[in-house]
Scaffold this motif. Structure first.
Motif, PDB file in Angstrom:
ATOM      1  N   GLU A 150     -52.413  -6.149 -18.894  1.00  0.00           N
ATOM      2  CA  GLU A 150     -51.957  -5.225 -17.859  1.00  0.00           C
ATOM      3  C   GLU A 150     -51.589  -6.003 -16.607  1.00  0.00           C
ATOM      4  O   GLU A 150     -50.602  -5.722 -15.939  1.00  0.00           O
ATOM      5  N   ASP A 151     -52.403  -7.017 -16.299  1.00  0.00           N
ATOM      6  CA  ASP A 151     -52.158  -7.922 -15.176  1.00  0.00           C
ATOM      7  C   ASP A 151     -52.141  -9.342 -15.734  1.00  0.00           C
ATOM      8  O   ASP A 151     -53.157  -9.832 -16.234  1.00  0.00           O
ATOM      9  N   ARG A 152     -50.999  -9.996 -15.684  1.00  0.00           N
ATOM     10  CA  ARG A 152     -50.859 -11.320 -16.295  1.00  0.00           C
ATOM     11  C   ARG A 152     -51.828 -12.345 -15.722  1.00  0.00           C
ATOM     12  O   ARG A 152     -52.116 -13.356 -16.358  1.00  0.00           O
ATOM     13  N   ASP A 153     -52.341 -12.102 -14.516  1.00  0.00           N
ATOM     14  CA  ASP A 153     -53.267 -13.030 -13.887  1.00  0.00           C
ATOM     15  C   ASP A 153     -54.722 -12.676 -14.165  1.00  0.00           C
ATOM     16  O   ASP A 153     -55.627 -13.367 -13.685  1.00  0.00           O
ATOM     17  N   ASP A 154     -54.955 -11.608 -14.928  1.00  0.00           N
ATOM     18  CA  ASP A 154     -56.324 -11.178 -15.219  1.00  0.00           C
ATOM     19  C   ASP A 154     -56.538 -11.149 -16.727  1.00  0.00           C
ATOM     20  O   ASP A 154     -56.120 -10.213 -17.412  1.00  0.00           O
ATOM     21  N   PRO A 155     -57.199 -12.184 -17.293  1.00  0.00           N
ATOM     22  CA  PRO A 155     -57.405 -12.246 -18.745  1.00  0.00           C
ATOM     23  C   PRO A 155     -58.209 -11.074 -19.298  1.00  0.00           C
ATOM     24  O   PRO A 155     -58.172 -10.811 -20.500  1.00  0.00           O
ATOM     25  N   LYS A 156     -58.940 -10.363 -18.410  1.00  0.00           N
ATOM     26  CA  LYS A 156     -59.767  -9.256 -18.866  1.00  0.00           C
ATOM     27  C   LYS A 156     -58.997  -7.926 -18.934  1.00  0.00           C
ATOM     28  O   LYS A 156     -59.565  -6.909 -19.335  1.00  0.00           O
ATOM     29  N   SER A 157     -57.712  -7.941 -18.547  1.00  0.00           N
ATOM     30  CA  SER A 157     -56.945  -6.684 -18.488  1.00  0.00           C
ATOM     31  C   SER A 157     -56.143  -6.451 -19.772  1.00  0.00           C
ATOM     32  O   SER A 157     -55.002  -6.004 -19.723  1.00  0.00           O
ATOM     33  N   LEU A 158     -56.767  -6.755 -20.895  1.00  0.00           N
ATOM     34  CA  LEU A 158     -56.081  -6.636 -22.183  1.00  0.00           C
ATOM     35  C   LEU A 158     -55.693  -5.195 -22.483  1.00  0.00           C
ATOM     36  O   LEU A 158     -56.498  -4.274 -22.344  1.00  0.00           O
ATOM     37  N   VAL A 159     -54.454  -4.997 -22.908  1.00  0.00           N
ATOM     38  CA  VAL A 159     -53.974  -3.692 -23.378  1.00  0.00           C
ATOM     39  C   VAL A 159     -54.261  -3.624 -24.869  1.00  0.00           C
ATOM     40  O   VAL A 159     -53.671  -4.371 -25.652  1.00  0.00           O
ATOM     41  N   LYS A 160     -55.153  -2.744 -25.289  1.00  0.00           N
ATOM     42  CA  LYS A 160     -55.568  -2.692 -26.692  1.00  0.00           C
ATOM     43  C   LYS A 160     -54.503  -2.043 -27.575  1.00  0.00           C
ATOM     44  O   LYS A 160     -54.288  -2.469 -28.704  1.00  0.00           O
ATOM     45  N   GLN A 161     -53.847  -0.994 -27.059  1.00  0.00           N
ATOM     46  CA  GLN A 161     -52.819  -0.307 -27.852  1.00  0.00           C
ATOM     47  C   GLN A 161     -51.752   0.252 -26.925  1.00  0.00           C
ATOM     48  O   GLN A 161     -52.057   0.740 -25.834  1.00  0.00           O
ATOM     49  N   ILE A 162     -50.501   0.170 -27.372  1.00  0.00           N
ATOM     50  CA  ILE A 162     -49.387   0.643 -26.550  1.00  0.00           C
ATOM     51  C   ILE A 162     -48.232   0.994 -27.482  1.00  0.00           C
ATOM     52  O   ILE A 162     -48.109   0.430 -28.576  1.00  0.00           O
ATOM     53  N   ASP A 163     -47.399   1.939 -27.071  1.00  0.00           N
ATOM     54  CA  ASP A 163     -46.241   2.289 -27.904  1.00  0.00           C
ATOM     55  C   ASP A 163     -44.995   1.567 -27.393  1.00  0.00           C
ATOM     56  O   ASP A 163     -45.032   0.861 -26.377  1.00  0.00           O
ATOM     57  N   ILE A 164     -43.893   1.742 -28.115  1.00  0.00           N
ATOM     58  CA  ILE A 164     -42.663   1.039 -27.767  1.00  0.00           C
ATOM     59  C   ILE A 164     -42.194   1.392 -26.355  1.00  0.00           C
ATOM     60  O   ILE A 164     -41.790   0.527 -25.576  1.00  0.00           O
ATOM     61  N   LYS A 165     -42.269   2.671 -26.021  1.00  0.00           N
ATOM     62  CA  LYS A 165     -41.850   3.108 -24.692  1.00  0.00           C
ATOM     63  C   LYS A 165     -42.669   2.425 -23.608  1.00  0.00           C
ATOM     64  O   LYS A 165     -42.138   1.960 -22.592  1.00  0.00           O
ATOM     65  N   GLY A 166     -43.978   2.348 -23.829  1.00  0.00           N
ATOM     66  CA  GLY A 166     -44.853   1.732 -22.837  1.00  0.00           C
ATOM     67  C   GLY A 166     -44.604   0.252 -22.664  1.00  0.00           C
ATOM     68  O   GLY A 166     -44.602  -0.279 -21.552  1.00  0.00           O
ATOM     69  N   VAL A 167     -44.355  -0.442 -23.780  1.00  0.00           N
ATOM     70  CA  VAL A 167     -44.150  -1.877 -23.692  1.00  0.00           C
ATOM     71  C   VAL A 167     -42.798  -2.198 -23.048  1.00  0.00           C
ATOM     72  O   VAL A 167     -42.659  -3.178 -22.301  1.00  0.00           O
ATOM     73  N   LYS A 168     -41.795  -1.360 -23.288  1.00  0.00           N
ATOM     74  CA  LYS A 168     -40.503  -1.559 -22.632  1.00  0.00           C
ATOM     75  C   LYS A 168     -40.628  -1.338 -21.126  1.00  0.00           C
ATOM     76  O   LYS A 168     -40.006  -2.054 -20.329  1.00  0.00           O
ATOM     77  N   LYS A 169     -41.440  -0.373 -20.736  1.00  0.00           N
ATOM     78  CA  LYS A 169     -41.665  -0.121 -19.310  1.00  0.00           C
ATOM     79  C   LYS A 169     -42.327  -1.330 -18.662  1.00  0.00           C
ATOM     80  O   LYS A 169     -41.956  -1.740 -17.550  1.00  0.00           O
ATOM     81  N   MET A 170     -43.313  -1.929 -19.350  1.00  0.00           N
ATOM     82  CA  MET A 170     -43.981  -3.106 -18.805  1.00  0.00           C
ATOM     83  C   MET A 170     -43.011  -4.266 -18.640  1.00  0.00           C
ATOM     84  O   MET A 170     -43.078  -5.014 -17.663  1.00  0.00           O
ATOM     85  N   MET A 171     -42.075  -4.419 -19.575  1.00  0.00           N
ATOM     86  CA  MET A 171     -41.079  -5.492 -19.451  1.00  0.00           C
ATOM     87  C   MET A 171     -40.134  -5.219 -18.285  1.00  0.00           C
ATOM     88  O   MET A 171     -39.802  -6.130 -17.521  1.00  0.00           O
ATOM     89  N   ASP A 172     -39.714  -3.971 -18.143  1.00  0.00           N
ATOM     90  CA  ASP A 172     -38.812  -3.608 -17.036  1.00  0.00           C
ATOM     91  C   ASP A 172     -39.477  -3.861 -15.687  1.00  0.00           C
ATOM     92  O   ASP A 172     -38.814  -4.223 -14.716  1.00  0.00           O
ATOM     93  N   GLU A 173     -40.795  -3.661 -15.632  1.00  0.00           N
ATOM     94  CA  GLU A 173     -41.546  -3.856 -14.380  1.00  0.00           C
ATOM     95  C   GLU A 173     -41.943  -5.314 -14.159  1.00  0.00           C
ATOM     96  O   GLU A 173     -42.565  -5.639 -13.143  1.00  0.00           O
TER      97      GLU A 173
END
Length: 349
Positions: A274-297
């Motif tokens: 969730e936060d590239r600088d925080d190793p503990k912020s692992l996203v356990k599950q996400i859908d295609i829409k969510g992952v595309k949003k993270m890339m856009d952001e």
């Protein structure tokens, strides 16, 4: 078989995350039923006597469990996952730390053999960047990368083929066979498995290719006979010219062509954060829409972008789930397939 024994052996308690489970005498039944309730009680109570009583009860349960009972409990807890994935094809891309460390390499091999023994149909796709670099340096050939991709002239392409097809591939086949399964090594040329085409920026990269077409017939035949295919990421175009192809891409395209249940990419990170600088912020599950949003952001960047794109492409072509998991963890494959929590990030369609 050795891989099955590794699960039945108490040392396989590494499959569980709690430090208390590292004791071989603790059974999974004591883990999943009375012990957690007692731990919650001891944490919530302010009374020292209650905490001591709870601890004594846990120790009593632990002392009563035999190694044999532990083995039985592990198998019992695995049954629903075995039933879920039995007969299903999974494609595993192997690389990074799991390829460099002998202990992690043994872990991956044993996991593959065990999964095959309980009825899954695993396929291993591998690269071999560090080994290629070592040979190029031995031969005084300059190692050049551009935008994260290896510049591959004709001389370098010969070394890439030699290392991936003749060395790394056969070593992995040998290790899997030694662990008790039957592996078959091949590259994209074998059985016309993969047909390559030049990458769009081939003028700058040389013989770096993409997957133009997949014919999984040879893989299906091997899987139907109970073999574990081990595929190196080298293929030829229609004229016979060899190309070096990204192993993540090969794994994704094979998974799509086979209608695989699962694509798994072993990496050197925990997964999508969730936060590239925080190793503990692992996203356990996400859908295609969510992952595309993270890339856009801009929250997914660097080397994770091509891996995520590979997963999204395979999901769009019918693969059920795609996971990016931490290959630095021992038995990460079993953690991903045989537990609810997994070992990284699962992307769903």
């Amino acid at each position: 078989m050795p891989a099955v024994e590794s699960l039945l052996n108490p040392s396989a308690s590494k499959l569980f995350t709690s430090k208390s489970l590292l004791n071989p005498s603790i059974s999974s039944s004591s883990i999943f039923s009375p012990a957690p309730r007692l731990r919650r009680l001891s944490c919530s109570s302010s009374s020292l006597s209650i905490r001591c009583s709870a601890t004594q009860q846990i120790e009593a349960v632990v002392d009563s469990v035999t190694p044999g009972q532990f083995r039985v409990d592990v198998l019992s807890e695995s049954l629903p996952f075995i039933q879920k994935f039995r007969g299903k094809t999974i494609v595993v891309k192997y690389g990074g730390a799991a390829m460099k460390s002998r202990s992690l390499q043994a872990s991956v091999v044993n996991d593959l053999v065990l999964l095959s023994c309980v009825g899954l149909r695993p396929i291993l796709v591998h690269g071999g960047g560090p080994e290629i670099n070592n040979w190029l340096k031995r031969l005084n050939i300059e190692v050049v990368f551009r935008d994260g991709l290896r510049v591959t002239d004709a001389e370098t392409m010969k070394i890439v083929s030699m290392v991936l097809v003749g060395d790394v591939n056969k070593n992995l086949v040998s290790l899997i066979n030694k662990a008790g399964a039957s592996a078959a090594g091949l590259c994209g040329v074998d059985g016309r498995l993969l047909t390559a085409r030049p990458a769009p920026n081939a003028a700058q990269l040389g013989f770096v290719g993409e997957v133009a077409r997949v014919d999984p017939t040879v893989l299906q035949a091997l899987l139907d006979k109970g073999h574990i295919p081990v595929v190196s990421s080298v293929a030829a175009d229609e004229s016979g010219q060899m190309y070096n192809i990204n192993a993540d891409t090969v794994a994704g395209e094979l998974a799509a062509a086979l209608g695989a249940e699962k694509l798994i990419l072993l990496t050197d990170v925990a997964g999508i954060l969730e936060d590239r600088d925080d190793p503990k912020s692992l996203v356990k599950q996400i859908d295609i829409k969510g992952v595309k949003k993270m890339m856009d952001e801009g929250r997914i960047g660097g080397g994770m972008i091509p891996k995520v794109n590979c997963c999204v492409r395979s999901l769009a072509q019918g693969v059920r789930t795609a996971s990016i998991i931490d290959g630095r963890l021992e038995h990460s494959l079993l953690l991903e397939i045989m537990t609810d929590n997994g070992a990284g990030t699962m992307i769903i369609g």
